[in-house]
Scaffold this active site. Structure first.
Site, PDB file in Angstrom:
ATOM      1  N   HIS A 136      53.735  45.192  19.329  1.00  0.00           N
ATOM      2  CA  HIS A 136      53.231  44.178  18.015  1.00  0.00           C
ATOM      3  C   HIS A 136      53.907  43.504  18.455  1.00  0.00           C
ATOM      4  O   HIS A 136      54.681  42.001  17.807  1.00  0.00           O
ATOM      5  CB  HIS A 136      53.584  44.583  16.969  1.00  0.00           C
TER       6      HIS A 136
ATOM      7  N   HIS B 298      44.965  46.535  20.332  1.00  0.00           N
ATOM      8  CA  HIS B 298      45.716  47.636  21.379  1.00  0.00           C
ATOM      9  C   HIS B 298      44.775  47.638  22.712  1.00  0.00           C
ATOM     10  O   HIS B 298      44.219  49.283  21.992  1.00  0.00           O
ATOM     11  CB  HIS B 298      45.820  49.114  20.173  1.00  0.00           C
TER      12      HIS B 298
ATOM     13  N   SER C 258      43.792  45.268  16.090  1.00  0.00           N
ATOM     14  CA  SER C 258      43.080  44.039  17.125  1.00  0.00           C
ATOM     15  C   SER C 258      44.425  44.332  17.616  1.00  0.00           C
ATOM     16  O   SER C 258      45.508  44.210  17.526  1.00  0.00           O
ATOM     17  CB  SER C 258      42.465  44.057  16.799  1.00  0.00           C
TER      18      SER C 258
END
Lengths: 329, 329
Positions: B215, B57, B55
């Protein structure tokens, strides 16, 4: 200042050019004077809806131009009202015999410039003034500001005009939507205008600004940073006090991000806000979550509640085909 | 750390709950194990498309669940792969006789967990691995990362599956879309994960990070902050070198924000990137601009180019009804 720009002066025109290219199937850009109009002309006799205001709030208003919403939008410079020549040119371009309805957020500059345009355009016209920000008292010297509730007014009026409502009916409907709509926002960071190059106010690492507008102005209160639950309670209380919905009332809940707040947080805010009203017997039957009425790169969000009846629900659900809102088309 | 959260641990479940409530007309949430599936079942025999990943994004991937795109999405914790039990439960929930196609971004954790699921599910299945990030050389030890091109793969495959393409055809098509898609991104700020509470790397006030993933990892190069024109030139050069499009080639241009970059800047980037390719004879016939594949609260953007033919254009244009992409339905 960290932004994707070439120069502060060219930002607006470059951005509008990109917007118009990316959505060439929906809108058309006029550069001199600046306005965005819908590509497909409306049917003869349709009331033409025109909004506008300072830039920096994208997708508001240009992203809401298209079938079922606005006929044209007039973008001013960043956080600066557009001028009457823009509004008059837009009116001339999109008026098709049904008159013009101007949708204006309540800021002194916008109000003044739209008033001048209203007097100078030759066609019949009315104005709906949006002042949904309940962070200020109703008695505030210049009235309350127009914020994220504006898009709800634009969406519902757009549907009514598309369905053939005349100018007088649109004006009455617009005022009614405004009366049933309340918003309030909170900021975690301030925004940076390209011209100034630094935040317009400072917030400490453990502070938040309650009751902010969308132009980098301070809110009514700088507070210690609180949990999402506490923040939502405070925002929702202010809206509830204003609208005073009764159990069984249906409502549209709009969680709006100010430009730099990611969806993962906005959906969490939505969850808490929906619970708040459901616990009070209010049925949240429609929703909208995302960055729609922004303040450049400000981190923060606002809640907007609109009380619904069958007519308003139907107008919300009606087809819309714009860059930023699209369904049923 | 300035975020709208209650606790770092509860963020994901609260946000998923809000997402599912706000889009209850499109999706349904399973909490144990976590997955989002489309509300309206697909027709019998349709290939079921399942994606997922860490999660942070959003709207990727949950926002792309619905008719014409994904049948289910499996959200892991922030920047952490989902686990095989999520994928297997999702497969069981949405498989309708046509087998399952997993769409996986190329990260070690995602690849490993989807591989385990692929071996353990009882139905026929295939995997399309997305590795569109050209900031890394093809020879990189773990291969290139999957980034914003993933949504284009999901959209086009979703259309093909909806039109009745079988599993083998979907696999071949997915690989072909991947080969015609390239992306690269740049960050102006780093993101802050709720668990860590501070940015995962530091950038100076006059620095930018070129070639970042999604990330919070560093890119290939920290550079002095440049003008938007210079940034776009560098990004587009990298994509052009990879795809080597010829004059007359049609293409889809996707400008993606990383979560904290406002639309006014993304449209400016789009304008510059469209000019770059138009000057080289490439026809930008389709576009998408907005924050779609984000990295929490990172300021930055990526460019993605997909070379189009008539088949891919038709698949892009086909009706889609999801939270984040909606047209033609």
């Amino acid at each position: 200042m960290k932004k994707f720009i070439d120069t502060a002066d060219s930002l607006l025109d470059q951005s509008l050019s990109g917007f118009a290219k990316a959505h060439a199937d929906i809108v058309q850009l006029s550069s001199q004077p600046r306005y965005i109009k819908r590509l497909t002309p409306a049917f003869p006799g349709k009331v033409a809806l025109i909004s506008g205001g300072g830039s920096g709030h994208e997708p508001l208003h240009s992203g809401f131009v298209g079938k079922g919403m606005l006929d044209a939008a007039c973008p001013g410079q960043i956080f600066t009202s557009p001028t009457p020549d823009q509004m008059m040119a837009a009116a001339e371009a999109v008026e098709s015999g049904g008159g013009v309805l101007f949708i204006v957020k309540n800021y002194a500059g916008d109000v003044m410039n739209f008033e001048i345009a209203s007097e100078m355009v030759t066609c019949e016209n009315e104005t709906v003034l949006v002042s949904d920000d309940v962070s200020l008292p109703k008695s505030h010297s210049t009235g309350r500001r127009g914020v994220a509730g504006t898009l709800i007014v634009e969406k519902m009026l757009g549907a009514a005009a598309e369905q053939g409502a005349d100018l007088a009916a649109c004006k009455i409907l617009g005022d009614r939507i405004c009366q049933n709509t309340a918003s309030i926002g909170v900021a975690l960071t301030c925004c940076t205008t390209p011209a100034l190059g630094k935040p317009t106010f400072e917030l400490g690492e453990n502070e938040m600004e309650m009751g902010v507008g969308i132009h980098g102005e301070r809110g009514h209160d700088t507070q210690p940073l609180a949990s999402a639950g506490e923040i939502v309670e405070q925002l929702a209380d202010a809206i509830n006090k204003e609208l005073n919905p009764k159990p069984g009332q249906k409502a549209l809940l709009h969680v709006n991000g100010f430009g730099a707040t990611p969806l993962i947080e906005l959906h969490l805010i939505y969850d808490l806000a929906a619970c708040y009203w459901e616990q009070r017997g209010i049925e949240i039957t429609r929703s909208l979550v995302g960055n729609y009425t922004t303040s450049l790169d400000m981190a923060g969000c606002s809640l907007t509640l609109t009380l619904l009846d069958d007519e308003l629900t139907g107008l919300w659900d009606a087809p819309v085909h714009t860059a930023a809102l699209r369904w049923g088309c």
